[in-house]
Scaffold this motif. Structure first.
Motif, PDB file in Angstrom:
ATOM      1  N   ASP A   1       0.839  -1.203   0.000  1.00  0.00           N
ATOM      2  CA  ASP A   1       0.000   0.000   0.000  1.00  0.00           C
ATOM      3  C   ASP A   1       0.868   1.245   0.000  1.00  0.00           C
ATOM      4  O   ASP A   1       2.111   1.161   0.044  1.00  0.00           O
ATOM      5  CB  ASP A   1      -0.963   0.006   1.189  1.00  0.00           C
ATOM      6  CG  ASP A   1      -0.259  -0.122   2.528  1.00  0.00           C
ATOM      7  OD1 ASP A   1       0.988  -0.119   2.537  1.00  0.00           O
ATOM      8  OD2 ASP A   1      -0.950  -0.216   3.554  1.00  0.00           O
TER       9      ASP A   1
ATOM     10  N   ARG B   1      -1.935   5.460   2.050  1.00  0.00           N
ATOM     11  CA  ARG B   1      -2.213   4.070   2.422  1.00  0.00           C
ATOM     12  C   ARG B   1      -3.614   3.598   2.062  1.00  0.00           C
ATOM     13  O   ARG B   1      -3.918   2.410   2.127  1.00  0.00           O
ATOM     14  CB  ARG B   1      -1.992   3.876   3.923  1.00  0.00           C
ATOM     15  CG  ARG B   1      -2.968   4.642   4.812  1.00  0.00           C
ATOM     16  CD  ARG B   1      -2.769   4.294   6.273  1.00  0.00           C
ATOM     17  NE  ARG B   1      -3.133   2.925   6.565  1.00  0.00           N
ATOM     18  CZ  ARG B   1      -4.340   2.545   6.965  1.00  0.00           C
ATOM     19  NH1 ARG B   1      -5.309   3.438   7.096  1.00  0.00           N
ATOM     20  NH2 ARG B   1      -4.597   1.288   7.207  1.00  0.00           N
TER      21      ARG B   1
ATOM     22  N   ALA C   1      -4.067   0.279  -2.355  1.00  0.00           N
ATOM     23  CA  ALA C   1      -3.171  -0.874  -2.459  1.00  0.00           C
ATOM     24  C   ALA C   1      -2.622  -0.946  -3.878  1.00  0.00           C
ATOM     25  O   ALA C   1      -3.298  -0.567  -4.835  1.00  0.00           O
ATOM     26  CB  ALA C   1      -3.899  -2.160  -2.115  1.00  0.00           C
TER      27      ALA C   1
ATOM     28  N   LEU D   1      -3.827  -6.026   4.042  1.00  0.00           N
ATOM     29  CA  LEU D   1      -3.172  -6.557   2.857  1.00  0.00           C
ATOM     30  C   LEU D   1      -3.097  -8.078   2.884  1.00  0.00           C
ATOM     31  O   LEU D   1      -3.237  -8.738   1.848  1.00  0.00           O
ATOM     32  CB  LEU D   1      -1.767  -5.955   2.717  1.00  0.00           C
ATOM     33  CG  LEU D   1      -1.718  -4.439   2.488  1.00  0.00           C
ATOM     34  CD1 LEU D   1      -0.268  -3.967   2.431  1.00  0.00           C
ATOM     35  CD2 LEU D   1      -2.436  -4.052   1.204  1.00  0.00           C
TER      36      LEU D   1
END
Length: 389
Positions: free
Chosen positions: A14, A91, A94, A135
């Motif tokens: 990210d 952030r 991704a 993630l």
């Protein structure tokens, strides 16, 4: 064949978790807001320095073919990097780099937008005050993985269908602008920019009352809420019905054919439509006003259309809101709205031209719906969990 996203990706990471140094110009700082409609936009008010960019680049050197996915807030929007342009990502985005031999970028883009993947993404998200996807959980999602040749074939078909859908949307937007241009030109030519207050055309004005929820029922008379009022149309995809009381309140708030309805409170303030014969006998909520016109002076569709125009009624509505902490319109403000001063014959001539343009727009809308349905069907078929090699 299926595979976890992480197994067919070189990496899943990210954007920066820090707060990049702000500069007036320089490298754009992009977030989830910049990923929309399958594309990445670089328009932003946030910039950072070249040093910040180089530091970001050491950790994440984004390149053509990388796939972006929004993972914080409005999750699930995706885009493919199509050009090497410097940017720092936050952030909320991704970055997935597909393994070239295993996963096609355009196939992954369409997969991300499929109902199958959206459901998986939601199921794996952290549903707190702000939705988010870790993630690790993103990488663990199993995706259908046909051979590369089939992936590219699917992507090509969906790229073309998406392009047609986007062209159709742009065409419809242009038709909406054309309607407004026709109206604007006609009233300029016919009225010599002469206007009168709306009060000159009124016979009655009121708004709905409180407490109608106790009259809700599965059948009965339609109940018009602010969300039912669109651009010059009353659309009730999820109609609410009431069993109205036999009292003065109900008689006062009952809609007549030709009434102009205007939302007067809340976030939807300024929406306007006129009531057709099908809407007559319905009732209104407290967020909606009834504007009843003298039909010997004004045509409802003409007044409604003018009030819906950004440089007509909408700018007057916005000015009425200036300085108010809670959006709302009162009757006095509505009575003061300036309306083009045209004869009934001229109003009718204007609306005949608008009606002709609306028929074209309705045809385009129908075609657009068919294209979107086809796109949804193709996407669902291509990315079904039962997809076979």
């Amino acid at each position: 064949m299926k595979a976890c996203l992480s197994e067919v990706s070189e990496f899943i990471t990210d954007g920066t978790h820090g707060s990049p140094e702000r500069t007036e110009k320089g490298i754009p700082v992009l977030s989830a807001q910049n990923v929309t409609g399958g594309t990445l936009t670089y328009s932003t008010s946030r910039y950072t320095s070249e040093d910040e960019y180089q530091a970001f680049k050491k950790r994440l050197d984004i390149t053509i073919g990388d796939v972006l996915l929004t993972i914080v807030g409005s999750i699930g929007r995706a885009a493919v990097i199509s050009k090497n342009k410097p940017a720092v990502f936050q952030r909320s985005v991704a970055v997935i780099r597909p393994k070239p031999k295993d996963l096609d970028s355009r196939y992954l883009l369409h997969l991300f937008h499929s109902q199958f993947f959206q459901s998986e993404l939601y199921r794996n998200s952290n549903q707190s005050s702000q939705a988010g996807v870790y993630l690790g959980r993103l990488g663990s999602i199993e995706i259908p993985l046909p051979p590369m040749e089939e992936q590219q074939r699917i992507a090509k078909i969906l790229d073309k269908t998406t392009q047609i859908s986007q062209l159709q949307k742009r065409s419809m937007s242009n038709l909406v602008l054309l309607k407004q241009a026709i109206f604007r030109d006609e009233i300029t030519n016919k009225s010599s920019e002469s206007y009168s207050p709306l009060s000159d055309y009124l016979t009655f004005i009121t708004s709905g009352g409180r407490g109608w929820s106790r009259y809700y029922s599965e059948k009965g008379s339609k109940f018009i809420r602010s969300g039912d009022i669109r651009e010059n149309k009353i659309i009730q995809n999820d109609a609410q019905y009431v069993q109205p009381p036999n009292n003065a309140e109900a008689k006062r708030t009952c809609i007549h054919e030709g009434d102009v309805l205007l939302t007067i409170t809340g976030s939807r303030i300024g929406r306007v439509a006129y009531a057709t014969s099908e809407d007559a006998g319905s009732f209104i909520s407290q967020h909606v006003a009834i504007i009843r016109l003298d039909r010997e002076k004004a045509i409802p569709s003409f007044v409604s259309f003018f009030l819906s125009m950004q440089d007509g009624g909408q700018i007057q509505i916005k000015k009425s809101q200036y300085g108010q902490t809670k959006p709302g319109l009162n009757f006095e403000q509505i009575r003061k709205f300036s309306i083009p001063k045209l004869s009934l014959d001229d109003q009718l001539k204007v609306m005949k031209k608008i009606s002709a343009a609306e028929k074209i727009l309705d045809a385009h809308s129908l075609q657009s719906n068919k294209i979107n349905e086809a796109l949804a069907s193709l996407t669902a078929s291509a990315f079904s969990p039962n997809t076979q090699t």
